[in-house]
Scaffold this active site. Structure first.
Site, mmCIF file in Angstrom:
data_model
loop_
_atom_site.group_PDB
_atom_site.id
_atom_site.type_symbol
_atom_site.label_atom_id
_atom_site.label_comp_id
_atom_site.label_asym_id
_atom_site.label_seq_id
_atom_site.Cartn_x
_atom_site.Cartn_y
_atom_site.Cartn_z
ATOM 1 N N ARG A 1 0.859 -1.186 0.000
ATOM 2 C CA ARG A 1 0.000 0.000 0.000
ATOM 3 C C ARG A 1 0.892 1.231 0.000
ATOM 4 O O ARG A 1 1.746 1.385 0.880
ATOM 5 C CB ARG A 1 -0.911 0.027 1.231
ATOM 6 C CG ARG A 1 -1.803 -1.198 1.390
ATOM 7 C CD ARG A 1 -2.917 -1.182 0.354
ATOM 8 N NE ARG A 1 -3.846 -2.282 0.567
ATOM 9 C CZ ARG A 1 -4.040 -3.268 -0.290
ATOM 10 N NH1 ARG A 1 -3.362 -3.312 -1.431
ATOM 11 N NH2 ARG A 1 -4.912 -4.210 -0.021
ATOM 12 N N SER B 1 -8.838 11.500 0.667
ATOM 13 C CA SER B 1 -8.589 10.388 -0.271
ATOM 14 C C SER B 1 -8.156 9.155 0.510
ATOM 15 O O SER B 1 -6.986 8.776 0.473
ATOM 16 C CB SER B 1 -7.498 10.773 -1.270
ATOM 17 O OG SER B 1 -7.882 11.896 -2.022
ATOM 18 N N PRO B 2 -9.069 8.499 1.232
ATOM 19 C CA PRO B 2 -8.681 7.417 2.133
ATOM 20 C C PRO B 2 -8.075 6.192 1.456
ATOM 21 O O PRO B 2 -7.497 5.347 2.132
ATOM 22 C CB PRO B 2 -9.977 7.065 2.861
ATOM 23 C CG PRO B 2 -11.071 7.568 1.993
ATOM 24 C CD PRO B 2 -10.512 8.747 1.263
ATOM 25 N N GLU C 1 4.482 33.770 3.062
ATOM 26 C CA GLU C 1 5.329 34.453 2.080
ATOM 27 C C GLU C 1 5.299 33.818 0.698
ATOM 28 O O GLU C 1 5.574 34.483 -0.301
ATOM 29 C CB GLU C 1 6.764 34.576 2.587
ATOM 30 C CG GLU C 1 7.509 33.268 2.705
ATOM 31 C CD GLU C 1 8.943 33.443 3.183
ATOM 32 O OE1 GLU C 1 9.769 32.589 2.824
ATOM 33 O OE2 GLU C 1 9.223 34.426 3.887
ATOM 34 N N GLU D 1 2.456 32.460 -0.528
ATOM 35 C CA GLU D 1 1.037 32.444 -0.914
ATOM 36 C C GLU D 1 0.670 33.748 -1.601
ATOM 37 O O GLU D 1 0.867 34.820 -1.035
ATOM 38 C CB GLU D 1 0.138 32.307 0.333
ATOM 39 C CG GLU D 1 -0.175 30.932 0.760
ATOM 40 C CD GLU D 1 -1.164 30.929 1.922
ATOM 41 O OE1 GLU D 1 -2.009 30.023 1.915
ATOM 42 O OE2 GLU D 1 -1.099 31.782 2.809
#
Length: 190
Positions: A41, A116-117, A141, A143
């Protein structure tokens, strides 16, 4: 129900770290399946995030921001990741003020949900506020944001034309619609 769930459980045998970044890390787990066989996984680890449905004078506050993964700008409700050990309520207040310049006088949690499990452990805590006061606009800074305010009908139009396409914002619009129809933001009792 728990006996059925136990029959579906996978047991982690080994974990191999692959990448550790500023926001996420990636690991590959080897698991034993319920039938005794093994599989792998790929798991994205995330510290969690908050998002705020902020309504000011009957209009939802949205942030327009370039999203590199999408290759375009996206209109979203104010949101951000949790800092290590940060309480989600404190993070929601912080993110709202940093991204919009408004501070909530009152705020409450609507829902928490996994994004999004199937491959990630990211959980988003969704809050709502209709009681805002002026605060300090101070995005990170790295963004670059543009703020807009939209009505419920405008929000639905933005969903229809693809300008709003992320799950947390669509969920917030649906909660706002439910509030218009029932006086409740979901399963709350207010």
């Amino acid at each position: 129900m728990s006996s059925s769930s136990n029959k579906l459980e996978e047991v982690t045998i080994a974990t191999q770290p692959i990448f550790t970044g500023k926001v996420i890390s990636l690991q590959v787990d080897t698991v034993q399946l319920p039938n005794g066989k093994t599989s792998t996984r790929e798991i994205v680890k995330h510290p969690g995030a908050v998002a705020v449905l902020a309504i000011k004078d009957g209009r939802m506050l949205l942030v327009d921001q370039y999203r590199q993964a999408m290759g375009r700008t996206e209109l979203e409700i104010p949101a951000g990741k949790l800092e290590a050990g940060e309480d989600p309520l404190d993070a929601a207040k912080r993110e709202l003020e940093e991204e919009t310049g408004y501070r909530p006088r009152s705020i409450r949690r609507l829902h928490s949900f996994y994004t999004s499990p199937g491959f990630a452990d990211e959980i988003i805590h969704l809050y709502v506020t209709e009681d805002l006061e002026e605060g300090q606009y101070a995005p990170d800074e790295d963004e670059f944001l543009h703020n807009i305010e939209v009505t419920l009908d405008e929000a639905w139009d933005l969903i229809a034309n693809g300008r709003i396409s992320d799950a947390k914002t669509i969920m917030a619009v649906q909660a706002w619609q439910l509030y218009h129809l029932t006086g409740k933001f979901g399963y709350d009792n207010e």
